[in-house]
Design a protein around this motif. Sequence first.
Motif, PDB file in Angstrom:
ATOM      1  N   GLU A 196       0.852  -1.203   0.000  1.00 37.89           N
ATOM      2  CA  GLU A 196       0.000   0.000   0.000  1.00 37.89           C
ATOM      3  C   GLU A 196       0.875   1.236   0.000  1.00 37.89           C
ATOM      4  OE1 GLU A 196      -0.922  -2.443   2.437  1.00 37.89           O
ATOM      5  OE2 GLU A 196      -2.448  -3.172   1.036  1.00 37.89           O
ATOM      6  N   ARG A 197       0.486   2.197  -0.792  1.00 37.48           N
ATOM      7  CA  ARG A 197       1.050   3.550  -0.684  1.00 37.48           C
ATOM      8  C   ARG A 197       0.059   4.525  -1.303  1.00 37.48           C
ATOM      9  NH1 ARG A 197       3.655   5.038  -5.564  1.00 37.48           N
ATOM     10  NH2 ARG A 197       4.130   3.236  -6.888  1.00 37.48           N
ATOM     11  N   GLU A 198       0.336   5.819  -1.151  1.00 41.08           N
ATOM     12  CA  GLU A 198      -0.602   6.848  -1.629  1.00 41.08           C
ATOM     13  C   GLU A 198      -0.926   6.665  -3.104  1.00 41.08           C
ATOM     14  OE1 GLU A 198       1.872  10.148  -0.629  1.00 41.08           O
ATOM     15  OE2 GLU A 198       0.544  10.800   0.955  1.00 41.08           O
ATOM     16  N   THR A 199      -2.192   6.868  -3.448  1.00 40.42           N
ATOM     17  CA  THR A 199      -2.561   6.764  -4.856  1.00 40.42           C
ATOM     18  C   THR A 199      -2.375   8.120  -5.537  1.00 40.42           C
ATOM     19  OG1 THR A 199      -4.866   7.320  -4.449  1.00 40.42           O
ATOM     20  CG2 THR A 199      -4.286   4.977  -4.393  1.00 40.42           C
ATOM     21  N   TYR A 200      -2.219   8.051  -6.833  1.00 38.36           N
ATOM     22  CA  TYR A 200      -1.989   9.257  -7.636  1.00 38.36           C
ATOM     23  C   TYR A 200      -3.093  10.286  -7.422  1.00 38.36           C
ATOM     24  CZ  TYR A 200      -1.014  11.859 -11.979  1.00 38.36           C
ATOM     25  OH  TYR A 200      -0.726  12.818 -12.910  1.00 38.36           O
TER      26      TYR A 200
END
Length: 294
Positions: free
Chosen positions: A260-264
């Motif tokens: 998981e990481r920040e989405t665009y």
Amino acid sequence: MKLELKDLNTPVPNTWCPGCGNFGILTAVKQAIVELVNEGFAEKRQFTLVSGIGCHAKIYDYININGFYSIHGRVLPTALGIKVSNPELIVLGFGGDGDTYAEGVAHFVHACRYNVDITMIAHNNQVFALTTGQATPTTERGFKGKSTPLGTFEQPLNPIALAIVSGATFVAREFALDVQHLKETVKAAVKHKGFAFIDVLQPCVSYHNMAEFVRTHAYRLEDVGHNPRDYSEALKKALEWDYEYKEDARIPLGIFYITERETYESVWPATRPFYKVRREPDIEKILAKHYVSP
Ligand code: SF4
């Protein structure tokens, strides 16, 4: 009222060759949409499909959801544009291997890097099928086609490894004739928040039929205790098969990697208010600024 498979049918006659692996992908995606809707994950109106150009692209005609029939290699920028314009939509991109890994490879790398929240399904039959059998970036060495009568000699691209190192947050490989597993992976990809990529080995019965090879050499990652949260292990598994047709090949199927990481669309400042704001330009002011009367 429950959504039924027949609600996703269209009146368009299907022109895929009988036995084409695309039928497996079509069935799995329709089943996944029906289940996701009936489980309350999303409404049918939220699903939006983008296709490229090639045999795969006819899927646009065969699923009764909103969509955009885009151009060769440009599925991902189109899908990204739709997503940032309206983040409430669930965007499914469909591309061929020629489409996604040749002309579209730069878009593929950057979509992985951006981590835009869309699902990309590559119909990887390892051949340009609509144009009757030319080599693509994933074709195995030795393949004799219309453009390579002496046999393909370039090393194939490994899209699974490329996706992982480029930053995709959900990376899987499936087999088009294993509809049950493919459906489950499509559902997991749609539920994943971020760029989800599935490379689907799709037999082309007319120009590149790898069905028997895949059946003989494939195994499931979950059967060997693979941990998709382990980056190094995921990469190791990704490199296990190089898309060549060797006797000792082992083809892992299933989910290689999840993180998981920040989405665009969640971090790009312009997307926050943009899709909800109706812009009303002052035409008179613009004309006064730019128009010089003769
Ligand atoms: Fe399917 Fe190949 Fe026929 Fe295209 S040419 S419809 S990929 S079997």
